[in-house]
Design a protein around this motif. Structure first.
Motif, short mmCIF file in Angstrom:
data_model
loop_
_atom_site.label_atom_id
_atom_site.label_comp_id
_atom_site.label_asym_id
_atom_site.label_seq_id
_atom_site.Cartn_x
_atom_site.Cartn_y
_atom_site.Cartn_z
N CYS A 35 4.03 7.48 2.32
CA CYS A 35 3.99 6.38 3.27
C CYS A 35 3.80 5.09 2.49
CB CYS A 35 2.86 6.57 4.28
SG CYS A 35 2.75 5.22 5.49
N ILE A 36 4.71 4.14 2.67
CA ILE A 36 4.61 2.83 2.02
C ILE A 36 4.52 1.78 3.11
CG2 ILE A 36 5.74 1.16 0.50
CD1 ILE A 36 7.21 3.44 -0.82
N ASP A 63 0.84 -1.21 0.00
CA ASP A 63 0.00 0.00 0.00
C ASP A 63 0.87 1.25 0.00
OD1 ASP A 63 -2.52 -1.43 0.31
OD2 ASP A 63 -1.79 -1.90 2.32
N THR A 64 0.45 2.26 -0.77
CA THR A 64 1.14 3.54 -0.79
C THR A 64 0.12 4.65 -0.55
OG1 THR A 64 0.87 3.83 -3.19
CG2 THR A 64 2.84 2.68 -2.44
N VAL A 65 0.53 5.62 0.28
CA VAL A 65 -0.32 6.78 0.56
C VAL A 65 0.53 8.03 0.42
CG1 VAL A 65 -1.76 7.97 2.25
CG2 VAL A 65 -1.78 5.47 2.15
N ASN A 66 0.16 8.90 -0.51
CA ASN A 66 0.87 10.17 -0.68
C ASN A 66 0.22 11.24 0.17
OD1 ASN A 66 3.22 10.40 -2.50
ND2 ASN A 66 1.88 9.28 -3.91
N ARG A 67 1.02 11.85 1.04
CA ARG A 67 0.55 12.93 1.88
C ARG A 67 1.03 14.26 1.31
NH1 ARG A 67 2.20 9.93 7.61
NH2 ARG A 67 0.82 8.13 7.34
N ILE A 89 19.47 7.93 4.13
CA ILE A 89 19.94 8.77 3.03
C ILE A 89 18.80 9.57 2.44
CG2 ILE A 89 20.85 8.71 0.67
CD1 ILE A 89 22.62 6.36 1.56
N LEU A 90 17.61 8.95 2.36
CA LEU A 90 16.44 9.64 1.82
C LEU A 90 15.79 10.57 2.84
CD1 LEU A 90 14.72 6.74 -0.19
CD2 LEU A 90 16.15 8.59 -1.07
N GLY A 91 16.33 10.60 4.06
CA GLY A 91 15.78 11.48 5.09
C GLY A 91 14.50 10.97 5.70
N GLY A 92 14.25 9.66 5.56
CA GLY A 92 13.01 9.09 6.06
C GLY A 92 13.20 8.20 7.27
N THR A 93 12.14 7.47 7.60
CA THR A 93 12.17 6.54 8.73
C THR A 93 11.55 5.22 8.29
OG1 THR A 93 10.03 7.30 9.56
CG2 THR A 93 12.01 8.38 10.44
N ARG A 136 5.39 -13.51 15.64
CA ARG A 136 5.61 -14.92 15.33
C ARG A 136 4.33 -15.57 14.79
NH1 ARG A 136 10.67 -16.97 14.50
NH2 ARG A 136 12.12 -16.24 16.09
N GLU A 137 4.48 -16.24 13.64
CA GLU A 137 3.39 -16.98 12.98
C GLU A 137 2.23 -16.09 12.53
OE1 GLU A 137 4.21 -19.92 12.28
OE2 GLU A 137 5.95 -19.90 13.61
N LYS A 138 2.43 -14.78 12.57
CA LYS A 138 1.37 -13.87 12.13
C LYS A 138 1.81 -12.96 10.99
CE LYS A 138 -1.16 -13.70 16.52
NZ LYS A 138 -1.71 -12.82 17.59
N GLY A 139 3.10 -12.71 10.89
CA GLY A 139 3.58 -11.90 9.77
C GLY A 139 4.37 -10.68 10.21
N THR A 140 4.71 -9.87 9.22
CA THR A 140 5.57 -8.71 9.43
C THR A 140 5.03 -7.52 8.64
OG1 THR A 140 7.48 -10.17 9.68
CG2 THR A 140 7.94 -7.84 9.26
N ARG A 141 5.16 -6.33 9.23
CA ARG A 141 4.75 -5.11 8.54
C ARG A 141 5.92 -4.12 8.51
NH1 ARG A 141 0.18 -3.98 10.93
NH2 ARG A 141 1.03 -2.63 12.56
N PHE A 142 6.28 -3.68 7.30
CA PHE A 142 7.31 -2.65 7.10
C PHE A 142 6.59 -1.35 6.75
CE2 PHE A 142 9.17 -6.70 6.10
CZ PHE A 142 10.46 -6.64 6.56
N THR A 143 6.87 -0.29 7.52
CA THR A 143 6.26 1.02 7.25
C THR A 143 7.35 2.04 7.00
OG1 THR A 143 4.41 0.47 8.73
CG2 THR A 143 4.68 2.78 8.10
N LEU A 144 7.36 2.58 5.78
CA LEU A 144 8.35 3.60 5.41
C LEU A 144 7.66 4.94 5.30
CD1 LEU A 144 9.17 0.82 3.66
CD2 LEU A 144 11.05 2.30 3.00
N LEU A 145 8.27 5.97 5.85
CA LEU A 145 7.79 7.34 5.72
C LEU A 145 8.92 8.17 5.14
CD1 LEU A 145 5.38 9.19 6.22
CD2 LEU A 145 6.35 9.75 8.46
N LEU A 146 8.72 8.65 3.90
CA LEU A 146 9.80 9.31 3.17
C LEU A 146 9.34 10.70 2.71
CD1 LEU A 146 10.64 6.24 0.92
CD2 LEU A 146 11.88 6.95 2.96
N PRO A 147 10.14 11.73 2.98
CA PRO A 147 9.77 13.08 2.51
C PRO A 147 9.90 13.18 1.01
CG PRO A 147 11.97 13.10 3.47
CD PRO A 147 11.42 11.72 3.71
#
Length: 381
Positions: free
Chosen positions: A314-315, A305-309, A350-354, A361-372
């Motif tokens: 936000c990815i 998912d991508t959301v442009n603010r 390097i991109l100035g983001g977080t 465990r056994e439920k999954g993983t979520r990666f959240t990127l916030l990039l200016p």
């Protein structure tokens, strides 16, 4: 200018009044008619600069008072004022009271004023010297802290440099193996198939010639796809030709096909908000995350998912696989000399983001990127 605080101690009230009248314009005067009251004043005012006390007072002598005061205020200038000139008193004043000066009553205003002026200069000089020493000690402490921090950063840089070299060598090894095992084997197969095709040309069996040509075509197609995949991993040329959004969609389509993982993907509108340089950095970040999911998660589905603010992107990438414990992952990567998660974090920085990683465990993983957004930067000369 702030007046210095001065404490005058005398058991005769008239002396207290006369002293206050004479010096109140130049000093902030405190008075006490006994040693006990003087101690209370000193306890409540630890910034008194000068203390003048009569020596002969009932209950507590001036020397005894100064001895007690020294426990609460070591910096105050101490002066004994008395009508008596016994040698024993003078010696006690110097040895026990650590006096600045011994003055005999009755005092003369101008003479006492000169003594007080010199005492004030001495107090201010000592106070300034202490301030400078404290600043110097703080500077030295800060310098040592910065030196230790720089040493730590240098060691970290060395460690990352070693790991980077190892990663480059591993990448070369991986590319070499792919060229040998995939393209190399396909080329060998093509050579044998071509020899067989040439042999079939001399035959009158049309079906066998057609079969040989079909095999050659299939092998050529696989070789072409392998070459494209290797080139795409080395440098996403499609970004230059068709833009980031299409390159990312093609990568995710190929990933879904290669790993058999369903990628739930909304519309992608990213490239207009980032410079070309940042697009390449972002592509590598997403490529690393998604490939790691494919290799290690065991998931059957990914939500992308991508959301442009207003000023940022936000990815959010979510899998539903085995998950992991973050401390265990960090330790495992360190033991194996892997750069995966470290490289991702460094590219995000390097991109100035977080980047925020949450895993269960056994439920999954979520990666959240916030990039200016950096699209405006690409228009600058």
């Amino acid at each position: 200018m702030t007046k210095l605080k001065l404490l005058y101690v005398d058991d005769e009230k008239v002396n207290l009044t006369n002293f206050t009248i004479a010096f109140r314009t130049k000093y902030q005067i405190y008075t006490a008619n006994s040693g006990q009251k003087a101690l209370e004043i000193v306890k409540n005012n630890n910034d008194i600069a000068i203390i003048i006390t009569d020596q002969r007072m009932p209950g507590m002598t001036g020397v005894e008072l100064l001895q007690h005061i020294k426990k609460y205020n070591k910096d105050a200038i101490r002066i004994i004022l008395t009508a008596y000139t016994e040698v024993a008193d003078i010696i006690d004043s110097i040895n026990k009271g650590h006096i600045y000066q011994y003055i005999v009553k009755p005092w003369v205003e101008n003479d006492l004023l000169q003594v007080l002026d010199k005492a004030s200069e001495n107090f201010l000089l000592v106070r300034e010297n202490k301030r400078l020493v404290q600043e110097l000690e703080e500077d030295i402490s800060e310098r040592k802290r910065m030196e230790n921090e720089l040493r730590g950063l240098y060691k970290e840089l060395q460690r990352l440099s070693v790991r980077l070299i190892e990663a480059q060598e591993n990448e070369r090894k991986r590319i070499s193996m792919e060229l040998h095992d995939d393209i190399g084997q396909n080329l060998i197969a093509l050579k044998l198939q071509f020899n067989n095709f040439c042999f079939q040309l001399e035959s009158s069996d049309k079906d066998k010639r057609q079969e040989a040509a079909t095999i050659i075509n299939s092998t050529l197609q696989r070789t072409l796809e392998s070459t494209r995949t290797i080139c795409q991993n080395l440098w996403p040329v499609i970004i230059e030709k068709f833009g980031f959004d299409l390159a990312l969609k093609e990568f995710l389509d190929n990933f879904s096909r290669d790993y058999g993982i369903d990628v739930v993907l909304g519309s992608i509108h990213i490239q207009e908000y980032f410079s070309k340089h940042d697009q390449h950095q972002l592509y590598r970040i997403l490529q690393e995350i998604v490939n790691n999911i494919g290799k290690h998660s065991g998931t059957e589905k990914i939500h992308f998912d991508t959301v442009n603010r207003a000023d940022s992107l936000c990815i959010e990438i979510t899998d539903f696989g085995c998950g992991f414990d973050m401390p265990d992952l960090a330790e495992s990567q360190q033991e194996k000399g892997c750069l995966g998660l470290t490289t991702i974090r460094e590219r995000v920085t390097i991109l100035g983001g977080t980047i925020d990683i949450q895993s269960w465990r056994e439920k999954g993983t979520r990666f959240t990127l916030l990039l200016p957004h950096s699209g405006a930067l690409s228009t600058l000369p």
